[in-house]
Motif scaffolding. Structure first.
Motif, PDB file in Angstrom:
ATOM      1  N   ASP A   1     -30.769 -25.996 -49.128  1.00  0.00           N
ATOM      2  CA  ASP A   1     -30.854 -25.308 -47.835  1.00  0.00           C
ATOM      3  C   ASP A   1     -30.302 -26.121 -46.664  1.00  0.00           C
ATOM      4  O   ASP A   1     -30.386 -25.680 -45.518  1.00  0.00           O
TER       5      ASP A   1
ATOM      6  N   ARG B   1     -30.253 -24.395 -37.243  1.00  0.00           N
ATOM      7  CA  ARG B   1     -30.664 -24.512 -38.645  1.00  0.00           C
ATOM      8  C   ARG B   1     -31.835 -25.469 -38.860  1.00  0.00           C
ATOM      9  O   ARG B   1     -32.612 -25.276 -39.781  1.00  0.00           O
TER      10      ARG B   1
ATOM     11  N   ARG C   1     -25.114 -29.655 -51.566  1.00  0.00           N
ATOM     12  CA  ARG C   1     -25.712 -28.381 -51.968  1.00  0.00           C
ATOM     13  C   ARG C   1     -26.635 -28.593 -53.172  1.00  0.00           C
ATOM     14  O   ARG C   1     -27.696 -28.001 -53.267  1.00  0.00           O
TER      15      ARG C   1
END
Length: 120
Positions: free
Chosen positions: A75, A117, A70
């Motif tokens: 993202d 994603r 992270r």
């Protein structure tokens, strides 16, 4: 364009091989490691586009890797896997922006999440 690189971490060799195979079959480049320290180094030195990690990694915890990921790539998709459905671990994975799946997880589920994603 090169396929997104996914870091896959599990300290059980058979599970690691199965996860890596399924994700590669989905069209991604996979870096598969069995040790926490190798995964930590990979994230710090050259962060992958996504992380798939087991929660239990010997003395370490895959959520520690999720936190590093992270920080390195805010993202990036993070998938946390566990052999147990633990609501506390699930909440922590979600707090870090990841998803939590209980093993065994079909490779289609992992690839589907990554594709949503990242594309590929």
């Amino acid at each position: 364009m090169a396929a997104p690189r996914i870091l896959v971490v599990d300290d059980e060799p058979a599970v690691l091989d199965m996860l890596a195979w399924g994700i590669r079959r989905g069209g991604y480049e996979v870096v598969a490691v069995a040790r926490f320290e190798d995964a930590r180094r990979a994230i710090v030195e050259d962060p992958p586009e996504a992380l798939v990690t087991d929660v239990r990694l010997g003395f370490f915890n895959g959520l520690q890797l999720a936190l590093l990921m992270r920080d390195a790539r805010p993202d990036a998709p993070i998938i946390v896997l566990s052999g147990f459905d633990d609501p506390t671990l699930r909440r922590e994975a979600e707090r870090l922006g990841g998803v939590y799946y209980t093993k065994p997880v079909p490779s289609e589920t992992l690839v589907g999440y990554l594709r949503d994603r990242l594309g590929a």
